[in-house]
Design an enzyme around this catalytic site. Structure first.
Site, PDB file in Angstrom:
ATOM      1  N   TYR A   1       0.823  -1.205   0.000  1.00 16.88           N
ATOM      2  CA  TYR A   1       0.000   0.000   0.000  1.00 16.88           C
ATOM      3  C   TYR A   1       0.860   1.259   0.000  1.00 16.88           C
ATOM      4  O   TYR A   1       1.973   1.271   0.524  1.00 16.88           O
ATOM      5  CB  TYR A   1      -0.918   0.021   1.222  1.00 16.88           C
ATOM      6  CG  TYR A   1      -1.920  -1.107   1.273  1.00 16.88           C
ATOM      7  CD1 TYR A   1      -2.101  -1.958   0.193  1.00 16.88           C
ATOM      8  CD2 TYR A   1      -2.686  -1.320   2.414  1.00 16.88           C
ATOM      9  CE1 TYR A   1      -3.025  -2.980   0.242  1.00 16.88           C
ATOM     10  CE2 TYR A   1      -3.614  -2.347   2.472  1.00 16.88           C
ATOM     11  CZ  TYR A   1      -3.774  -3.181   1.390  1.00 16.88           C
ATOM     12  OH  TYR A   1      -4.690  -4.199   1.434  1.00 16.88           O
TER      13      TYR A   1
ATOM     14  N   GLU B   1     -21.220  -0.342  20.450  1.00 17.28           N
ATOM     15  CA  GLU B   1     -22.065  -0.088  19.282  1.00 17.28           C
ATOM     16  C   GLU B   1     -22.685   1.306  19.268  1.00 17.28           C
ATOM     17  O   GLU B   1     -23.235   1.729  18.246  1.00 17.28           O
ATOM     18  CB  GLU B   1     -23.135  -1.173  19.167  1.00 17.28           C
ATOM     19  CG  GLU B   1     -22.532  -2.528  18.813  1.00 17.28           C
ATOM     20  CD  GLU B   1     -23.546  -3.658  18.800  1.00 17.28           C
ATOM     21  OE1 GLU B   1     -23.479  -4.499  17.892  1.00 17.28           O
ATOM     22  OE2 GLU B   1     -24.399  -3.693  19.718  1.00 17.28           O
TER      23      GLU B   1
END
Length: 391
Positions: A295, A370
């Site tokens: 990358y 969450e």
């Protein structure tokens, strides 16, 4: 639209999607179920889409003509890790786990898509939705770009995020300029000449050469690299020799090089090449290096970071928009997108010590609070609006 209220309205829906993805993790370029679930949701919302890179999906929300086009990216793939969390949504696939939070990224992007599609007639331009495969392996961003996701309409800017348990849920992390390193896999081959261990003068010891090569390579960062713009060279594998009383004729060394800019990247590889070849030659052997580019460095566009900062402060208060002090030497293939257009990448806090959600990415007990999902939805929706409105 009250973005915060709308995001809270769909919070349970987004959590449900994240848990479904979490229970059914798929590795890079194997994300067929994930892809189909994303398509199912896009159809339900009423968003046009197409499949790219086999398991990737691109959706588009068309706003008013004549405006800019902004993209949002979410990666989809999991990791070959056995989950050790005892939760209702634990992975159902043996040896595979969403240990990096890509399930959260995809769920957040679906939540953003649902809100933006409700106001598409008011959008001053277009929004592209990139659900990307294989971030953890070969870099799914590249084949997506090759298949034209940044064109027709041409993307002017792109935002991405990553959940991070180094920050609390309710915080985001931003950084101007260098965000993530570039990486290169290297393989060094040292060739010598066999002989009996009793007669070393008749051979060329590849192990002895390798020892000097390894030592010399470790001086590149400390003595040939600007300490204000550093790098990392890690040599993790070495193989060579046949028996304790035989001079080895071949040694192979494998490692990875991580750097923060292209100039340092190329200079570091060149220095490794020179050391390998010249040290081996000086000791009567031969050395070569094989390089596989991975990358590229992720460099944030300052104006895009300004937008993220503004969005974050609007929902999370200034104190919860954290300026990251140093770039990460981890890699992120969002860089391939941000090389082609203005890019802004940020961290979404997902830690909650009270819930014992503290374990870092790529570990068997990684999980997220969450509550962070709804914050991610809010910030990304606002990023889009700020970008398209020219703020």
């Amino acid at each position: 639209m009250d973005i915060k209220s709308r995001a809270m309205d769909i919070k349970d829906w987004v959590i449900g999607i994240r848990r479904d993805f979490h229970m059914h993790p798929e590795l890079g370029f194997e994300e067929y179920r994930t892809r189909d679930k994303i398509i199912e949701n896009l159809k339900e919302i009423g968003i046009e889409y197409r499949i790219v890179a086999n398991t990737g999906v691109v959706g588009i929300i068309r706003g008013k003509e004549g405006g800019k086009t902004v993209a949002l990216r979410a990666d989809m793939d999991a990791l070959p890790i056995k989950e050790k969390n005892d939760v209702l949504y634990k992975s159902k696939v043996e040896g595979k786990m969403h240990a990096c939070g890509h399930d959260a990224h995809s769920a957040i992007l679906l939540g953003v898509s649902r809100i933006l599609n409700d106001i598409k007639d008011e959008l001053k331009g277009n929004v592209k939705l990139f659900f990307q495969p294989a971030e953890e392996t070969t870099g799914g961003a590249k084949p997506m770009i090759e298949q034209g996701v940044l064109e027709n309409p041409k993307v002017d800017g792109i935002f991405g995020l990553h959940v991070d348990n180094g920050l609390d849920a309710g915080q985001i992390g931003i950084r101007y300029g260098q965000m993530n390193a570039a990486s290169d896999m290297i393989k060094i081959i040292i060739e010598g000449k066999n002989s009996h261990g009793a007669y070393p003068d008749l051979g060329v010891d590849a192990i002895a050469i390798a020892a000097y090569v390894i030592t010399a390579i470790q001086t590149i960062i400390s003595r040939n690299t600007d300490p204000r713009n550093s790098g990392v060279i890690s040599l993790g594998v070495i193989n060579g020799g046949y028996a304790g009383n035989i001079i080895a004729d071949r040694v192979e060394i494998e490692g990875i090089v991580r750097t923060l800019d292209e100039e340092t990247r190329e200079r570091t590889i060149e220095r490794i090449k020179n050391i390998v070849e010249k040290v081996a030659e000086s000791m009567g052997g031969k050395g070569e290096i094989k390089r596989r580019k991975s990358y590229n460095a992720l460099i944030n566009d300052d104006k895009m970071v300004d937008i993220i900062k503004q969005s974050g402060e609007g929902f999370l208060e200034k104190k919860n928009v954290i300026k990251i002090k140093y770039p990460s030497f981890g890699v992120e293939d969002f860089s391939f997108f941000s090389e082609k257009c203005s890019g802004g990448f940020f961290l979404l806090g997902s830690k909650n010590e009270e819930k014992n959600i503290v374990y870092r990415n790529h570990t068997p007990k990684f999980d997220i609070d969450e509550d962070c999902l709804v914050y991610g939805v809010m910030v990304q929706v606002q990023n889009v609006l700020n970008f398209l409105n020219g703020n």
